[in-house]
Design an enzyme around this catalytic site. Structure first.
Site, PDB file in Angstrom:
ATOM      1  N   ARG A 107       2.398  25.132 -35.669  1.00 23.78           N
ATOM      2  CA  ARG A 107       3.808  25.506 -35.456  1.00 23.78           C
ATOM      3  C   ARG A 107       4.365  26.185 -36.705  1.00 23.78           C
ATOM      4  O   ARG A 107       5.233  27.049 -36.634  1.00 23.78           O
ATOM      5  CB  ARG A 107       4.647  24.268 -35.084  1.00 23.78           C
ATOM      6  N   LYS A 161      10.198  44.122 -25.154  1.00 25.56           N
ATOM      7  CA  LYS A 161      10.530  45.475 -24.719  1.00 25.56           C
ATOM      8  C   LYS A 161       9.617  46.484 -25.436  1.00 25.56           C
ATOM      9  O   LYS A 161       8.417  46.437 -25.261  1.00 25.56           O
ATOM     10  CB  LYS A 161      12.014  45.736 -24.967  1.00 25.56           C
TER      11      LYS A 161
HETATM   12  C1  PLP Z   1      15.726  41.693 -23.339  1.00 27.66           C
HETATM   13  C2  PLP Z   1      16.765  41.696 -24.403  1.00 27.66           C
HETATM   14  C3  PLP Z   1      17.075  40.521 -25.102  1.00 27.66           C
HETATM   15  C4  PLP Z   1      16.464  39.181 -24.781  1.00 27.66           C
HETATM   16  O1  PLP Z   1      15.097  39.141 -25.025  1.00 27.66           O
HETATM   17  P1  PLP Z   1      14.061  38.208 -24.225  1.00 27.66           P
HETATM   18  O2  PLP Z   1      12.778  38.535 -24.874  1.00 27.66           O
HETATM   19  O3  PLP Z   1      14.146  38.579 -22.785  1.00 27.66           O
HETATM   20  O4  PLP Z   1      14.501  36.799 -24.460  1.00 27.66           O
HETATM   21  C5  PLP Z   1      18.019  40.607 -26.114  1.00 27.66           C
HETATM   22  N1  PLP Z   1      18.627  41.771 -26.411  1.00 27.66           N
HETATM   23  C6  PLP Z   1      18.365  42.915 -25.742  1.00 27.66           C
HETATM   24  C7  PLP Z   1      19.079  44.168 -26.110  1.00 27.66           C
HETATM   25  C8  PLP Z   1      17.424  42.908 -24.717  1.00 27.66           C
HETATM   26  O5  PLP Z   1      17.178  44.052 -24.048  1.00 27.66           O
END
Ligand code: PLP
Length: 377
Positions: free
Chosen positions: A46, A195
């Protein structure tokens, strides 16, 4: 070093034992200790993991930061950032924040006695007048989802510095390839690695980057104490993905420019939002603080029937949540990301039922345009 060179080399070197060029996926929960109190700096998974450390160093370098601290999701990373403030403190946040961030702040963090002001951070005057005695953080997202409204990071950082406030920027939409908030004066950058950083729509992860030693110490402590860490395999996939980040971002940008230009000429389009278009109200700021315009294009059709047509008749545009992957995705904010926003507020924001957000992928853009052409006939 240039961005692509760093992306391929930073945080990684061939394995000393075997010469393996690629950093291994270190699947272990624990590490052998030589004697009482004597170890190689690795004790428990961790807290330490070689694959994770490589990935953190890699992305920190791309964001021009010293420290990277990663988490099991973008929201876990944002939760770690907001835990830098205490009960009784006040936070200024972008009014049109990513829905999940808004939900976290408004329904959970608020209960810990932290006060939020939702501010149009694209307006510097509003940011300045929202500052209070107990303001400890400004949390900005630029560009916003789905309308791609920009906030001037450098101008906000001046307000933050003058008032000893931490400035955190969610840089998910631009990726470190097109925007480096730390260079523009922010103290913290946060990413949903789910993303563009991973870029293949196959993992959920998040990371925070900073140059501030004190902030790094606190975030490392949160990472260890709360334990929302990414798995070694996810870290390895991100490390593999950032190697092509430069190539992918260039293509996302190129394709998005062409698609936005194409759609701008169509009678069935009422509004188009893309910072790369000259008629975007903040095109000048986009050129100043970003080195490209990204892959997200938001389109409002003249009516909902045409919106439905686009969503259902296109073959290469998949209706799905998320963004930043190699494949083109469309989302319908009114029923998806902003479905829980009351209709009146949603319409005030400009998010009608006829609006869609396109995460333009890296397919051949001629095919994407031909697909639109066929669908809309
Ligand atoms: C997707 C997203 C998040 C959250 O991220 P996760 O990996 O889905 O928890 C936060 N900020 C933005 C701008 C995002 O597009």
């Amino acid at each position: 070093m240039g961005f692509a060179t760093d992306a391929i080399h930073a945080g990684q070197k061939p394995d000393e034992g075997t010469g393996a060029v690629v950093t291994s996926i270190q699947m272990t929960s624990t590490y052998a200790q030589e004697d009482l109190g004597k170890n190689k700096g690795y004790e428990y998974g961790r807290v330490h993991n070689l694959t994770r450390e490589s990935m953190e160093k890699n992305i920190a370098t791309l964001e021009k930061g010293k420290y990277g601290i990663s988490f099991s999701s973008g929201l876990a990373a944002i939760q770690a950032v907001i835990s830098l403030v205490n009960s009784g403190d006040h936070v200024i946040a972008t009014a049109n924040l990513y829905g999940g961030s808004f939900r976290l702040f408004d329904t959970i963090i608020k209960n810990y006695g932290i006060e939020f002001s939702w501010v149009n951070t694209d307006n510097i005057v509003e940011v300045n007048s929202a500052v209070k005695q107990n303001t400890k953080m400004i949390f900005v997202e630029t560009p916003t989802n789905p309308l791609l409204i920009l906030s001037d990071i450098n101008a906000i950082s001046k307000i933050a510095k003058k008032n000893k406030i931490i400035l955190a920027v969610d840089n998910t939409f631009m990726s470190p390839y097109f925007q480096n908030p730390l260079v523009l004066g922010a103290d913290i950058v946060v990413h949903s690695s789910s993303k563009y950083l991973s870029g293949h729509s196959d993992i959920i992860s998040g990371i925070v980057i900073t140059n501030d030693e004190e902030i790094n110490k606190k975030l490392k402590y949160t990472q260890k104490a709360i334990g929302a860490i990414p798995s070694p395999f996810d870290c390895w996939l991100i490390l593999r993905s950032t190697k092509t980040l430069a190539l992918r971002m260039k293509q996302h940008n190129q394709n998005a420019i062409e698609i936005s230009k194409y759609l701008s000429t169509k009678k069935y389009v009422k509004n188009i939002y893309y910072p790369g278009l000259k008629n975007h109200p903040q095109h000048k700021l986009a050129k100043k603080q970003m080195s490209g315009f990204g892959g997200i294009v938001t389109v409002e059709f003249v009516n909902f029937k045409l919106t439905k047509k686009f969503i259902t008749k296109t073959k290469l545009f998949t209706l799905a949540e998320s963004l930043g992957g190699v494949e083109t995705l469309i989302s319908h904010p009114a029923t998806m990301s902003h479905g829980s926003v009351p209709e009146k507020r949603r319409l005030e924001m400009g998010i009608t039922k006829s609006l869609i957000r396109i995460s333009v992928g890296i397919e051949d853009v001629e095919d994407l345009i031909a697909d639109i052409e066929n669908a809309m006939q």
